[in-house]
Design an enzyme around this catalytic site. Structure first.
Site, mmCIF file in Angstrom:
data_model
loop_
_atom_site.group_PDB
_atom_site.id
_atom_site.type_symbol
_atom_site.label_atom_id
_atom_site.label_comp_id
_atom_site.label_asym_id
_atom_site.label_seq_id
_atom_site.Cartn_x
_atom_site.Cartn_y
_atom_site.Cartn_z
ATOM 1 N N GLY A 99 47.178 64.756 75.709
ATOM 2 C CA GLY A 99 47.904 63.493 75.578
ATOM 3 C C GLY A 99 47.059 62.349 76.094
ATOM 4 O O GLY A 99 45.828 62.442 76.139
ATOM 5 N N GLY A 100 47.715 61.286 76.510
ATOM 6 C CA GLY A 100 47.007 60.081 76.921
ATOM 7 C C GLY A 100 46.443 60.158 78.342
ATOM 8 O O GLY A 100 46.895 60.964 79.156
ATOM 9 N N ILE A 101 45.477 59.274 78.628
ATOM 10 C CA ILE A 101 44.822 59.280 79.946
ATOM 11 C C ILE A 101 45.816 58.993 81.072
ATOM 12 O O ILE A 101 45.785 59.643 82.116
ATOM 13 C CB ILE A 101 43.697 58.208 80.012
ATOM 14 C CG1 ILE A 101 42.488 58.655 79.199
ATOM 15 C CG2 ILE A 101 43.255 57.943 81.446
ATOM 16 C CD1 ILE A 101 41.254 57.811 79.433
ATOM 17 N N GLU B 55 41.662 52.747 73.502
ATOM 18 C CA GLU B 55 42.097 53.542 72.346
ATOM 19 C C GLU B 55 43.326 52.866 71.731
ATOM 20 O O GLU B 55 44.323 52.667 72.415
ATOM 21 C CB GLU B 55 42.460 54.946 72.834
ATOM 22 C CG GLU B 55 42.928 55.868 71.747
ATOM 23 C CD GLU B 55 43.441 57.201 72.296
ATOM 24 O OE1 GLU B 55 44.257 57.205 73.231
ATOM 25 O OE2 GLU B 55 43.024 58.246 71.770
ATOM 26 N N THR C 139 48.992 59.538 81.325
ATOM 27 C CA THR C 139 49.819 60.716 81.625
ATOM 28 C C THR C 139 48.960 61.796 82.275
ATOM 29 O O THR C 139 49.399 62.460 83.225
ATOM 30 C CB THR C 139 50.463 61.275 80.331
ATOM 31 O OG1 THR C 139 50.946 60.197 79.549
ATOM 32 C CG2 THR C 139 51.575 62.229 80.640
ATOM 33 N N GLY C 140 47.749 61.956 81.780
ATOM 34 C CA GLY C 140 46.840 62.969 82.342
ATOM 35 C C GLY C 140 46.609 62.735 83.827
ATOM 36 O O GLY C 140 46.585 63.692 84.619
ATOM 37 N N LYS D 259 56.110 72.691 76.412
ATOM 38 C CA LYS D 259 56.924 71.493 76.134
ATOM 39 C C LYS D 259 56.215 70.643 75.087
ATOM 40 O O LYS D 259 55.217 69.997 75.367
ATOM 41 C CB LYS D 259 57.111 70.645 77.406
ATOM 42 C CG LYS D 259 58.113 69.517 77.162
ATOM 43 C CD LYS D 259 57.921 68.334 78.053
ATOM 44 C CE LYS D 259 57.114 67.220 77.461
ATOM 45 N NZ LYS D 259 57.630 66.588 76.236
ATOM 46 N N GLU E 111 43.165 67.433 77.908
ATOM 47 C CA GLU E 111 42.548 66.955 76.653
ATOM 48 C C GLU E 111 43.113 65.571 76.413
ATOM 49 O O GLU E 111 44.257 65.428 75.985
ATOM 50 C CB GLU E 111 42.943 67.883 75.491
ATOM 51 C CG GLU E 111 42.399 69.284 75.576
ATOM 52 C CD GLU E 111 40.894 69.352 75.358
ATOM 53 O OE1 GLU E 111 40.308 68.402 74.817
ATOM 54 O OE2 GLU E 111 40.307 70.375 75.747
ATOM 55 N N CYS F 174 42.833 61.676 68.197
ATOM 56 C CA CYS F 174 42.084 61.447 69.447
ATOM 57 C C CYS F 174 40.610 61.181 69.157
ATOM 58 O O CYS F 174 39.959 60.411 69.852
ATOM 59 C CB CYS F 174 42.228 62.655 70.359
ATOM 60 S SG CYS F 174 41.693 64.195 69.588
ATOM 61 N N GLU G 62 58.567 65.192 72.755
ATOM 62 C CA GLU G 62 60.010 65.116 72.495
ATOM 63 C C GLU G 62 60.315 64.537 71.116
ATOM 64 O O GLU G 62 61.408 64.722 70.599
ATOM 65 C CB GLU G 62 60.714 64.286 73.581
ATOM 66 C CG GLU G 62 60.168 62.885 73.815
ATOM 67 C CD GLU G 62 58.999 62.843 74.808
ATOM 68 O OE1 GLU G 62 58.173 63.781 74.809
ATOM 69 O OE2 GLU G 62 58.915 61.855 75.556
HETATM 70 N N1 LIG Z 1 41.658 65.318 73.414
HETATM 71 C C1 LIG Z 1 42.413 65.839 72.477
HETATM 72 O O1 LIG Z 1 42.121 66.886 71.924
HETATM 73 C C2 LIG Z 1 43.672 65.134 72.044
HETATM 74 C C3 LIG Z 1 44.385 65.637 70.951
HETATM 75 C C4 LIG Z 1 45.538 64.989 70.548
HETATM 76 C C5 LIG Z 1 45.967 63.846 71.203
HETATM 77 N N2 LIG Z 1 45.258 63.369 72.246
HETATM 78 C C6 LIG Z 1 45.683 62.130 72.911
HETATM 79 O O2 LIG Z 1 47.098 62.069 73.019
HETATM 80 C C7 LIG Z 1 47.539 60.719 73.064
HETATM 81 C C8 LIG Z 1 48.692 60.500 72.113
HETATM 82 O O3 LIG Z 1 49.703 61.389 72.390
HETATM 83 P P1 LIG Z 1 51.039 60.966 73.165
HETATM 84 O O4 LIG Z 1 51.364 59.532 72.917
HETATM 85 O O5 LIG Z 1 52.062 62.000 72.848
HETATM 86 O O6 LIG Z 1 50.574 61.106 74.671
HETATM 87 P P2 LIG Z 1 51.458 61.051 75.976
HETATM 88 O O7 LIG Z 1 50.534 61.176 77.124
HETATM 89 O O8 LIG Z 1 52.397 59.907 75.953
HETATM 90 O O9 LIG Z 1 52.392 62.339 75.851
HETATM 91 C C9 LIG Z 1 51.856 63.631 75.678
HETATM 92 C C10 LIG Z 1 52.848 64.644 76.217
HETATM 93 O O10 LIG Z 1 52.997 64.431 77.613
HETATM 94 C C11 LIG Z 1 54.365 64.360 77.953
HETATM 95 N N3 LIG Z 1 54.508 63.532 79.152
HETATM 96 C C12 LIG Z 1 54.715 62.199 79.228
HETATM 97 N N4 LIG Z 1 54.828 61.822 80.530
HETATM 98 C C13 LIG Z 1 54.669 62.925 81.275
HETATM 99 C C14 LIG Z 1 54.655 63.189 82.689
HETATM 100 N N5 LIG Z 1 54.841 62.218 83.575
HETATM 101 N N6 LIG Z 1 54.443 64.453 83.109
HETATM 102 C C15 LIG Z 1 54.245 65.444 82.219
HETATM 103 N N7 LIG Z 1 54.261 65.260 80.884
HETATM 104 C C16 LIG Z 1 54.458 64.026 80.407
HETATM 105 C C17 LIG Z 1 55.010 63.798 76.702
HETATM 106 O O11 LIG Z 1 56.393 64.056 76.698
HETATM 107 C C18 LIG Z 1 54.249 64.543 75.622
HETATM 108 O O12 LIG Z 1 54.760 65.833 75.447
HETATM 109 C C19 LIG Z 1 46.317 59.906 72.668
HETATM 110 O O13 LIG Z 1 45.751 59.304 73.808
HETATM 111 C C20 LIG Z 1 45.378 60.945 72.073
HETATM 112 O O14 LIG Z 1 44.014 60.582 72.128
HETATM 113 C C21 LIG Z 1 44.133 63.983 72.692
HETATM 114 C C1 LIG Z 2 41.813 67.430 68.264
HETATM 115 N N1 LIG Z 2 42.233 66.922 66.934
HETATM 116 C C2 LIG Z 2 41.092 66.281 66.300
HETATM 117 C C3 LIG Z 2 42.695 68.018 66.127
HETATM 118 C C4 LIG Z 2 43.364 66.028 67.051
HETATM 119 C C5 LIG Z 2 43.198 64.887 67.903
HETATM 120 O O1 LIG Z 2 44.071 64.054 67.978
#
Ligand SMILES: NC(=O)c1ccc[n+]([C@@H]2O[C@H](COP(=O)([O-])OP(=O)(O)OC[C@H]3O[C@@H](n4cnc5c(N)ncnc54)[C@H](O)[C@@H]3O)[C@@H](O)[C@H]2O)c1
Ligand SMILES: C[N+](C)(C)CC=O
Length: 490
Positions: free
Chosen positions: A229-231, A386, A233-234, A176, A251, A285, A179
């Protein structure tokens, strides 16, 4: 647009069962660039069922690893073939410059090539068991059905870090993408169909996190969930994944320190500090948004940063001279604005930026000026959280120990940098910095051979490198008694 604007489930291109659609928006001018299905839980369940059947009943996980590897490598070749089209779609969808997107596509092709070649190199090992007349072997097997959820900032790059190792290891999967940025992920599913990945092995569901994402992370037929994604959501995903004790790879975000000592090569450190933050408008990130600068050079360093920042060219990712594109969405722009307001309220000194640009040509896009705060302290929101935008905070240090203490004062532990000509000092700092990646005299460099992931709340597990393949395997010990005899205990 020459792209199937559909989901891919069990080898078929399909619309959402509900018939709903979502408009995909160009962040540069808010034009609609595609209409894609808005899948929901029903579509997710259909995809999970297909992946389950392909894993349990199909041949994929029993196919020799070398054959799987060849297919994974071929995907890399097709990405090279279609590099320009993929880069165009990525820039259209995210607003990043074509130069950045082309670089991403080269990296992505390299990831598929790397895991394609690694697929048959992890065959397990024989153990010298402390038992006479026995054979003891450790083998690695695929985990099963993998749910893979990706963010919008590096849509296809983050997808490739999940797709390539999962396939090389013999898993089936449901992906997934975010979106709001699904286009290049759809394209790569077209390429996976073209190379002949069997039906049901790879499945793509489009839709929101609350529906499709939540279903993937809670469904009992999913064995592993890999999330970027974000903390916040994680943490939710971790909870939903506990139902059937899924394997988990997270991640998450970062607020990454970049330590600049007075003995660093000044020009290079300034240049790379800017690159470390403002690349992709800070939506990375591992962006080095937290500069920690030696008191002895602090004022000169800030002055040099500000002089450079004033001349940045903001604009369309398709124009040759653009250095920084827009933020991804109106919602994200509002978050960055609120983040900067918090910095001002908490007493950080705003020395440049801190607002949207006034250029009439940029008014339809989600642009924000590169922003620098000085006089920052560790208790400030802008230092601890962040921002995911083009915002630098600058703190001062007086000793090596203080620099490292400041750098480690964070809930995050994704990445960090240290700039100095003193090799021993660099190594001491790198050893003490609590982060998954530390760059010495560099920043934001990553490649398929080296693992990537976070300490502390920046995540669990690793992508890339051998550990990135191991995430997608279970380890099994098979013990064979070559001379079984009764024990006569009972
Ligand atoms: N550590 C890494 O390698 C890395 C790389 C890229 C981005 N990021 C992090 O990602 C974040 C930005 O991305 P974002 O705004 O898309 O993050 P996000 O957490 O909002 O969304 C990420 C994904 O999770 C999905 N999602 C949202 N709610 C969910 C739920 N309840 N259950 C399951 N899936 C859900 C979203 O639809 C999307 O596909 C930043 O915090 C960034 O640091 C980390
Ligand atoms: C992991 N990286 C650096 C490719 C993208 C982070 O948002």
């Amino acid at each position: 647009m020459n792209l199937k604007q559909q989901q891919y489930i069990n080898g078929e291109w399909v619309d959402a069962q509900s018939g709903k659609k979502r408009s995909i928006i160009n962040p540069y001018n808010q034009e609609v660039i595609a209409e894609v299905p808005e899948g929901d839980e029903k579509d997710a369940r259909a995809a999970i069922a297909a992946a389950r059947e392909a894993f349990d009943e199909g041949d994929w996980s029993w196919t020799p690893a070398s054959e799987r590897g060849e297919l994974v490598t071929k995907i890399g070749h097709l990405i090279e073939r279609d590099q320009e089209e993929l880069a165009y779609l990525e820039s259209l969808d995210t607003g990043k410059t074509m130069e950045e997107s082309r670089g991403d596509m080269e990296d992505i092709a390299g990831v598929f090539r790397y895991y394609g070649e690694l697929a048959d190199k992890e065959g397990g090992e024989l153990i010298d068991a402390p038992v006479k007349d026995s054979v003891s072997k450790v083998v690695r097997e695929p985990v099963g059905v993998c749910g893979q959820i990706t963010p919008w900032n590096y849509p296809l790059l983050q997808a490739s870090w999940k797709l390539a190792p999962a396939l090389a290891a013999g898993n089936t999967l449901v992906m997934k993408p975010s979106e709001i940025t699904p286009l290049t992920t759809i394209k790569v599913f077209e390429l996976m169909e073209e190379v002949g990945i069997p039906a049901g092995v790879v499945n793509l569901v489009l839709g929101s996190g609350a529906t499709v994402g939540a279903e993937l992370s809670s469904h009992d037929d999913v064995d592993l969930i890999s999330f970027t994604g974000g903390i916040a959501t994680g943490k939710k995903i971790m909870q939903s994944a506990s139902g059937n004790v899924k394997n988990l790879a997270l991640e998450l975000g970062g607020k990454n320190p970049n330590i600049i000592f007075a003995d660093a090569d000044f020009e290079t450190a300034v240049d790379q500090a800017l690159n470390g933050v403002f690349f992709h408008a800070g939506q990375i990130c591992s962006a080095g948004t937290r500069l920690i600068v030696d008191e002895a050079i602090h004022d000169d360093f800030v002055h040099a940063l500000v002089e450079r920042v004033k001349n940045f060219k903001l604009g369309s990712g398709f124009e040759q001279d653009t250095q920084m594109g827009p933020l991804i969405s109106a919602e994200h722009l509002a978050k960055v604005e609120a983040y900067v307001e918090a910095g001002v309220k908490e007493g950080a000194s705003l020395v440049v930026g801190g607002r949207r640009p006034e250029d009439p040509e940029l008014q339809q896009g989600f642009f924000y000026l590169p922003t620098i705060f000085t006089n920052c302290t560790t208790d400030m929101t802008v230092v601890q959280e962040e921002g995911f935008g083009p915002v630098i905070t600058v703190e001062k240090f007086r000793s090596e120990k203080e620099a490292v203490t400041l750098a480690n004062d964070s809930i995050y532990g994704l990445a960090g940098g240290v700039w100095t000509m003193d090799i021993a000092k660099a190594e001491r700092c790198a050893a003490r910095m609590r982060m998954g990646t530390v760059w010495i005299n560099d920043f934001n460099l990553y490649f398929p051979h080296a693992p990537w992931g976070g300490f502390k709340q920046s995540g669990i597990g690793r992508e890339l490198g051998r550990p990135g393949l191991e995430e997608y395997t279970e380890t099994k010990h098979i013990f064979h008694n070559l001379k079984p005899e009764p024990i006569h205990w009972f």
